[in-house]
Design a protein around this motif. Sequence first.
Motif, short mmCIF file in Angstrom:
data_model
loop_
_atom_site.label_atom_id
_atom_site.label_comp_id
_atom_site.label_asym_id
_atom_site.label_seq_id
_atom_site.Cartn_x
_atom_site.Cartn_y
_atom_site.Cartn_z
N ALA A 23 -5.59 4.79 4.33
CA ALA A 23 -6.58 4.23 5.22
C ALA A 23 -7.96 4.80 4.92
N ALA A 24 -8.90 3.93 4.70
CA ALA A 24 -10.28 4.34 4.48
C ALA A 24 -11.04 4.35 5.80
N SER A 25 -11.87 5.33 5.98
CA SER A 25 -12.67 5.41 7.19
C SER A 25 -14.05 5.97 6.85
N GLY A 26 -14.97 5.74 7.75
CA GLY A 26 -16.32 6.23 7.57
C GLY A 26 -17.33 5.10 7.56
N ARG A 27 -18.42 5.33 6.87
CA ARG A 27 -19.53 4.39 6.86
C ARG A 27 -19.30 3.32 5.81
N ILE A 28 -18.31 2.48 6.03
CA ILE A 28 -17.89 1.48 5.06
C ILE A 28 -18.60 0.16 5.31
N ARG A 29 -19.21 -0.36 4.26
CA ARG A 29 -19.77 -1.70 4.32
C ARG A 29 -18.76 -2.72 3.81
N TYR A 30 -18.18 -2.42 2.65
CA TYR A 30 -17.23 -3.33 2.04
C TYR A 30 -16.34 -2.58 1.07
N ILE A 31 -15.09 -2.99 1.01
CA ILE A 31 -14.15 -2.43 0.06
C ILE A 31 -13.78 -3.49 -0.96
N ASN A 32 -14.00 -3.18 -2.22
CA ASN A 32 -13.66 -4.10 -3.29
C ASN A 32 -12.20 -3.86 -3.71
N LYS A 86 13.29 5.52 -8.71
CA LYS A 86 13.95 6.22 -9.79
C LYS A 86 13.38 7.63 -9.91
N PRO A 87 14.14 8.57 -10.46
CA PRO A 87 13.60 9.93 -10.65
C PRO A 87 12.28 9.95 -11.41
N GLU A 88 12.10 9.05 -12.35
CA GLU A 88 10.86 9.03 -13.11
C GLU A 88 9.66 8.56 -12.30
N ASP A 89 9.88 8.10 -11.08
CA ASP A 89 8.78 7.77 -10.19
C ASP A 89 8.20 9.01 -9.51
N THR A 90 8.85 10.15 -9.68
CA THR A 90 8.37 11.39 -9.08
C THR A 90 6.98 11.73 -9.59
N ALA A 91 6.05 11.91 -8.69
CA ALA A 91 4.66 12.19 -9.04
C ALA A 91 3.86 12.38 -7.77
N VAL A 92 2.62 12.81 -7.96
CA VAL A 92 1.66 12.76 -6.87
C VAL A 92 0.97 11.41 -6.95
N TYR A 93 0.96 10.70 -5.85
CA TYR A 93 0.37 9.38 -5.80
C TYR A 93 -0.99 9.44 -5.11
N TYR A 94 -1.97 8.83 -5.74
CA TYR A 94 -3.33 8.83 -5.24
C TYR A 94 -3.79 7.40 -4.99
N CYS A 95 -4.40 7.16 -3.86
CA CYS A 95 -5.01 5.87 -3.66
C CYS A 95 -6.46 5.91 -4.10
N ASN A 96 -6.95 4.77 -4.46
CA ASN A 96 -8.30 4.63 -4.97
C ASN A 96 -8.92 3.37 -4.39
N ALA A 97 -10.20 3.43 -4.10
CA ALA A 97 -10.88 2.25 -3.59
C ALA A 97 -12.33 2.26 -4.04
N ASP A 98 -12.81 1.10 -4.42
CA ASP A 98 -14.23 0.91 -4.71
C ASP A 98 -14.90 0.46 -3.42
N ILE A 99 -15.82 1.28 -2.93
CA ILE A 99 -16.38 1.08 -1.60
C ILE A 99 -17.89 1.14 -1.65
N SER A 100 -18.53 0.19 -0.98
CA SER A 100 -19.96 0.26 -0.74
C SER A 100 -20.18 0.81 0.66
N VAL A 101 -21.20 1.64 0.81
CA VAL A 101 -21.44 2.38 2.03
C VAL A 101 -22.61 1.79 2.80
N ILE A 102 -22.50 1.79 4.12
CA ILE A 102 -23.58 1.31 4.98
C ILE A 102 -24.87 2.09 4.69
N ARG A 103 -25.96 1.37 4.53
CA ARG A 103 -27.28 1.93 4.27
C ARG A 103 -27.38 2.69 2.94
#
Length: 122
Positions: A23-32, A86-103
């Motif tokens: 979940a993204a939060s903060g001064r978000i204008r738009y998420i691509n 599967k065991p090979e899915d073991t990893a640290v998972y990171y989310c990523n988002a391209d976000i434009s910020v208000i102002r």
Amino acid sequence: QVQLVESGGGLVQAGGSLRLSCAASGRIRYINDMGWYRQAPGKQRELVAAITSAGTTKYATSVKGRFTISRDNAKNTVYLQMNSLKPEDTAVYYCNADISVIRDYSGARAYWGQGTQVNVSS
């Protein structure tokens, strides 16, 4: 300021399922585009799945047919449903988002979640 908070990681047996959320939060204008990456120790970080603001998706070959990425634009949230793990899915998972910020008119930038550990045992 924008932050991405991930949840849903944990330990699961092979063949099981997990659902990650970010979940993204903060001064978000738009998420691509939004996406999920993963990194195992000693390995490169790799793209697992991505989804555009319009809902177009792409997946790493290794997870096609098992993982599903989705998003709820009203909640500024991206999900990763992981089935048939599967065991090979073991990893640290990171989310990523391209976000434009208000102002902030310098353009969208990439934001990253803190990472959530997924461990799949046999």
